[in-house]
Design a protein around this motif. Structure first.
Motif, PDB file in Angstrom:
ATOM      1  N   ALA A 186      -0.303  10.761 -13.931  1.00  0.00           N
ATOM      2  CA  ALA A 186      -0.632  11.941 -13.117  1.00  0.00           C
ATOM      3  C   ALA A 186      -0.719  13.193 -13.984  1.00  0.00           C
ATOM      4  CB  ALA A 186       0.399  12.125 -12.013  1.00  0.00           C
ATOM      5  N   LEU A 187       0.098  13.250 -15.010  1.00  0.00           N
ATOM      6  CA  LEU A 187       0.099  14.409 -15.890  1.00  0.00           C
ATOM      7  C   LEU A 187      -0.985  14.361 -16.958  1.00  0.00           C
ATOM      8  CD1 LEU A 187       3.933  14.870 -16.560  1.00  0.00           C
ATOM      9  CD2 LEU A 187       2.490  16.217 -15.029  1.00  0.00           C
ATOM     10  N   PHE A 188      -1.237  13.168 -17.522  1.00  0.00           N
ATOM     11  CA  PHE A 188      -2.025  13.110 -18.746  1.00  0.00           C
ATOM     12  C   PHE A 188      -3.282  12.236 -18.687  1.00  0.00           C
ATOM     13  CE2 PHE A 188       2.556  13.475 -19.891  1.00  0.00           C
ATOM     14  CZ  PHE A 188       2.534  14.830 -20.178  1.00  0.00           C
ATOM     15  N   GLU A 189      -3.532  11.593 -17.579  1.00  0.00           N
ATOM     16  CA  GLU A 189      -4.703  10.720 -17.462  1.00  0.00           C
ATOM     17  C   GLU A 189      -5.721  11.401 -16.552  1.00  0.00           C
ATOM     18  OE1 GLU A 189      -6.933   8.331 -18.740  1.00  0.00           O
ATOM     19  OE2 GLU A 189      -4.970   7.519 -19.249  1.00  0.00           O
ATOM     20  N   THR A 190      -6.978  11.017 -16.670  1.00  0.00           N
ATOM     21  CA  THR A 190      -7.995  11.607 -15.803  1.00  0.00           C
ATOM     22  C   THR A 190      -7.793  11.099 -14.377  1.00  0.00           C
ATOM     23  OG1 THR A 190      -9.639   9.848 -16.129  1.00  0.00           O
ATOM     24  CG2 THR A 190      -9.659  11.683 -17.707  1.00  0.00           C
ATOM     25  N   SER A 191      -7.911  11.996 -13.429  1.00  0.00           N
ATOM     26  CA  SER A 191      -7.721  11.585 -12.041  1.00  0.00           C
ATOM     27  C   SER A 191      -8.840  10.644 -11.601  1.00  0.00           C
ATOM     28  CB  SER A 191      -7.627  12.797 -11.120  1.00  0.00           C
ATOM     29  OG  SER A 191      -8.814  13.537 -11.144  1.00  0.00           O
ATOM     30  N   GLU A 192     -10.017  10.779 -12.195  1.00  0.00           N
ATOM     31  CA  GLU A 192     -11.132   9.896 -11.842  1.00  0.00           C
ATOM     32  C   GLU A 192     -10.795   8.438 -12.146  1.00  0.00           C
ATOM     33  OE1 GLU A 192     -15.573   8.929 -13.511  1.00  0.00           O
ATOM     34  OE2 GLU A 192     -14.974  11.027 -13.447  1.00  0.00           O
ATOM     35  N   SER A 193     -10.270   8.173 -13.330  1.00  0.00           N
ATOM     36  CA  SER A 193      -9.895   6.798 -13.705  1.00  0.00           C
ATOM     37  C   SER A 193      -8.801   6.255 -12.806  1.00  0.00           C
ATOM     38  CB  SER A 193      -9.417   6.749 -15.157  1.00  0.00           C
ATOM     39  OG  SER A 193     -10.449   7.084 -16.036  1.00  0.00           O
ATOM     40  N   MET A 194      -7.809   7.095 -12.522  1.00  0.00           N
ATOM     41  CA  MET A 194      -6.691   6.642 -11.693  1.00  0.00           C
ATOM     42  C   MET A 194      -7.136   6.410 -10.245  1.00  0.00           C
ATOM     43  SD  MET A 194      -4.388   6.202 -13.876  1.00  0.00           S
ATOM     44  CE  MET A 194      -3.089   5.712 -12.756  1.00  0.00           C
ATOM     45  N   GLU A 195      -8.016   7.249  -9.737  1.00  0.00           N
ATOM     46  CA  GLU A 195      -8.521   7.049  -8.379  1.00  0.00           C
ATOM     47  C   GLU A 195      -9.311   5.750  -8.282  1.00  0.00           C
ATOM     48  OE1 GLU A 195     -10.560  10.509  -6.835  1.00  0.00           O
ATOM     49  OE2 GLU A 195      -8.912  11.799  -7.466  1.00  0.00           O
ATOM     50  N   LYS A 196     -10.093   5.454  -9.304  1.00  0.00           N
ATOM     51  CA  LYS A 196     -10.853   4.201  -9.310  1.00  0.00           C
ATOM     52  C   LYS A 196      -9.914   3.003  -9.363  1.00  0.00           C
ATOM     53  CE  LYS A 196     -15.177   5.922 -11.249  1.00  0.00           C
ATOM     54  NZ  LYS A 196     -16.088   5.896 -12.400  1.00  0.00           N
ATOM     55  N   LEU A 197      -8.878   3.096 -10.209  1.00  0.00           N
ATOM     56  CA  LEU A 197      -7.901   2.010 -10.303  1.00  0.00           C
ATOM     57  C   LEU A 197      -7.249   1.761  -8.949  1.00  0.00           C
ATOM     58  CD1 LEU A 197      -6.097  -0.035 -11.793  1.00  0.00           C
ATOM     59  CD2 LEU A 197      -4.614   1.889 -12.440  1.00  0.00           C
ATOM     60  N   TYR A 198      -6.751   2.810  -8.320  1.00  0.00           N
ATOM     61  CA  TYR A 198      -6.094   2.635  -7.029  1.00  0.00           C
ATOM     62  C   TYR A 198      -7.070   2.192  -5.947  1.00  0.00           C
ATOM     63  CZ  TYR A 198      -1.470   3.803  -8.496  1.00  0.00           C
ATOM     64  OH  TYR A 198      -0.247   3.749  -9.106  1.00  0.00           O
ATOM     65  N   GLY A 199      -8.315   2.607  -6.050  1.00  0.00           N
ATOM     66  CA  GLY A 199      -9.319   2.128  -5.107  1.00  0.00           C
ATOM     67  C   GLY A 199      -9.525   0.627  -5.219  1.00  0.00           C
ATOM     68  N   ILE A 200      -9.565   0.131  -6.454  1.00  0.00           N
ATOM     69  CA  ILE A 200      -9.734  -1.305  -6.681  1.00  0.00           C
ATOM     70  C   ILE A 200      -8.550  -2.085  -6.102  1.00  0.00           C
ATOM     71  CG2 ILE A 200      -9.779  -3.097  -8.478  1.00  0.00           C
ATOM     72  CD1 ILE A 200     -11.379  -1.044 -10.213  1.00  0.00           C
ATOM     73  N   ILE A 201      -7.338  -1.619  -6.395  1.00  0.00           N
ATOM     74  CA  ILE A 201      -6.144  -2.333  -5.923  1.00  0.00           C
ATOM     75  C   ILE A 201      -6.010  -2.196  -4.403  1.00  0.00           C
ATOM     76  CG2 ILE A 201      -3.639  -2.554  -6.121  1.00  0.00           C
ATOM     77  CD1 ILE A 201      -3.902  -1.310  -8.933  1.00  0.00           C
ATOM     78  N   GLU A 202      -6.250  -1.005  -3.899  1.00  0.00           N
ATOM     79  CA  GLU A 202      -6.102  -0.754  -2.462  1.00  0.00           C
ATOM     80  C   GLU A 202      -7.084  -1.605  -1.643  1.00  0.00           C
ATOM     81  OE1 GLU A 202      -4.308   0.770   0.806  1.00  0.00           O
ATOM     82  OE2 GLU A 202      -3.653   1.216  -1.231  1.00  0.00           O
ATOM     83  N   ASN A 203      -8.257  -1.852  -2.180  1.00  0.00           N
ATOM     84  CA  ASN A 203      -9.284  -2.616  -1.467  1.00  0.00           C
ATOM     85  C   ASN A 203      -9.243  -4.108  -1.785  1.00  0.00           C
ATOM     86  OD1 ASN A 203     -10.445  -0.377  -0.093  1.00  0.00           O
ATOM     87  ND2 ASN A 203     -11.381   0.240  -2.011  1.00  0.00           N
ATOM     88  N   CYS A 204      -8.196  -4.558  -2.458  1.00  0.00           N
ATOM     89  CA  CYS A 204      -8.046  -5.977  -2.779  1.00  0.00           C
ATOM     90  C   CYS A 204      -7.708  -6.739  -1.494  1.00  0.00           C
ATOM     91  CB  CYS A 204      -6.937  -6.158  -3.810  1.00  0.00           C
ATOM     92  SG  CYS A 204      -6.680  -7.858  -4.327  1.00  0.00           S
ATOM     93  N   SER A 205      -8.547  -7.697  -1.147  1.00  0.00           N
ATOM     94  CA  SER A 205      -8.324  -8.452   0.083  1.00  0.00           C
ATOM     95  C   SER A 205      -7.375  -9.632  -0.168  1.00  0.00           C
ATOM     96  CB  SER A 205      -9.660  -8.955   0.638  1.00  0.00           C
ATOM     97  OG  SER A 205     -10.323  -9.747  -0.316  1.00  0.00           O
ATOM     98  N   VAL A 206      -6.893 -10.208   0.904  1.00  0.00           N
ATOM     99  CA  VAL A 206      -5.984 -11.350   0.828  1.00  0.00           C
ATOM    100  C   VAL A 206      -6.677 -12.488   0.073  1.00  0.00           C
ATOM    101  CG1 VAL A 206      -4.703 -13.066   2.161  1.00  0.00           C
ATOM    102  CG2 VAL A 206      -4.827 -10.702   2.965  1.00  0.00           C
ATOM    103  N   GLY A 207      -6.011 -13.002  -0.952  1.00  0.00           N
ATOM    104  CA  GLY A 207      -6.542 -14.104  -1.741  1.00  0.00           C
ATOM    105  C   GLY A 207      -7.451 -13.674  -2.885  1.00  0.00           C
ATOM    106  N   GLN A 208      -7.808 -12.405  -2.928  1.00  0.00           N
ATOM    107  CA  GLN A 208      -8.660 -11.910  -4.016  1.00  0.00           C
ATOM    108  C   GLN A 208      -7.831 -11.709  -5.275  1.00  0.00           C
ATOM    109  OE1 GLN A 208     -10.563  -8.145  -3.222  1.00  0.00           O
ATOM    110  NE2 GLN A 208     -11.504  -8.045  -5.245  1.00  0.00           N
ATOM    111  N   GLN A 209      -8.400 -12.078  -6.407  1.00  0.00           N
ATOM    112  CA  GLN A 209      -7.717 -11.940  -7.691  1.00  0.00           C
ATOM    113  C   GLN A 209      -8.377 -10.818  -8.485  1.00  0.00           C
ATOM    114  OE1 GLN A 209      -6.610 -15.563  -9.863  1.00  0.00           O
ATOM    115  NE2 GLN A 209      -7.665 -14.688 -11.621  1.00  0.00           N
ATOM    116  N   ILE A 210      -7.564  -9.949  -9.051  1.00  0.00           N
ATOM    117  CA  ILE A 210      -8.057  -8.851  -9.882  1.00  0.00           C
ATOM    118  C   ILE A 210      -7.552  -9.074 -11.299  1.00  0.00           C
ATOM    119  CG2 ILE A 210      -8.115  -6.370 -10.245  1.00  0.00           C
ATOM    120  CD1 ILE A 210      -7.365  -6.000  -7.325  1.00  0.00           C
ATOM    121  N   ASP A 211      -8.463  -9.051 -12.252  1.00  0.00           N
ATOM    122  CA  ASP A 211      -8.111  -9.231 -13.662  1.00  0.00           C
ATOM    123  C   ASP A 211      -7.988  -7.856 -14.316  1.00  0.00           C
ATOM    124  OD1 ASP A 211      -7.901  -9.792 -16.361  1.00  0.00           O
ATOM    125  OD2 ASP A 211      -9.432 -11.355 -16.340  1.00  0.00           O
ATOM    126  N   GLY A 212      -6.804  -7.537 -14.807  1.00  0.00           N
ATOM    127  CA  GLY A 212      -6.545  -6.249 -15.436  1.00  0.00           C
ATOM    128  C   GLY A 212      -7.417  -5.984 -16.645  1.00  0.00           C
TER     129      GLY A 212
END
Length: 188
Positions: free
Chosen positions: A120-146
């Protein structure tokens, strides 16, 4: 002294000097409220005045090495010893100590919320918003590769893993326990 300001507030603007004192009390009250709100909004920085500066060094190392194990220079350990002690007392970091030196073998950032605080202090909010969007929209059974997220968002894998861990702690998914993999499986 509270009694004095109470009387001044009652007297109000009816007396020339009391109006200045009412204004002074209002400013003091506003400053105290701002401090209380700041403590609520940013409790980690309130642990010690050097936390932000130390966190910038720590996050710089996380970005550089993509690892939550941190090896500070000896002079940084001395300079930020109280801030380090405050972080350790809140179980945000963990490491071993010797008689001669704190964190002789470095320390590990163990709390994923502290990692997110640094983001929150040192990273771009755009990157963090995209990351949380990906995780937040992860459906049941969907796998996300870091690693795939890392390539597209240019975030350290350890940051992505910390975000996965936060969602796992809420019961929304499961993190892979295989060493060397940062995979998240949605379950809710």
């Amino acid at each position: 002294m509270n009694w004095f300001y109470s009387i001044v507030r009652v007297a109000g603007a009816g007396f020339p000097v009391s109006s200045m004192l009412v204004q002074l009390q209002a400013e003091i009250d506003a400053e105290q409220i701002d401090l209380r709100i700041s403590r609520l909004e940013d409790p980690i920085s309130q642990l010690h005045s050097d936390i932000r500066a130390l966190s910038e060094i720590i996050y710089g190392m996380i970005k550089q090495n993509d690892d939550l194990r941190i090896y500070l220079k000896e002079d940084d350990c001395e300079k930020y010893s109280r801030a380090l002690a405050a972080l350790e007392s809140q179980s945000l970091i963990d490491g071993s100590h010797t008689i001669n030196r704190r964190f002789e073998c470095g320390f590990r950032v163990v709390d994923p919320t502290y990692v997110m605080y640094m983001c929150a202090l040192f990273e771009t909010s755009e990157s963090m918003e995209k990351l949380y969007g990906i995780i937040e929209n992860c459906s049941v059974g969907q796998q996300i590769d870091g690693e795939q997220i890392q390539e597209t968002l240019n975030l350290p894998l350890s940051v992505i893993g910390s975000a996965f861990n936060i969602y796992e702690s809420k019961g929304f998914g499961i993190c892979s326990r295989i060493i060397g993999q940062t995979i998240y499986l949605g379950k809710a």
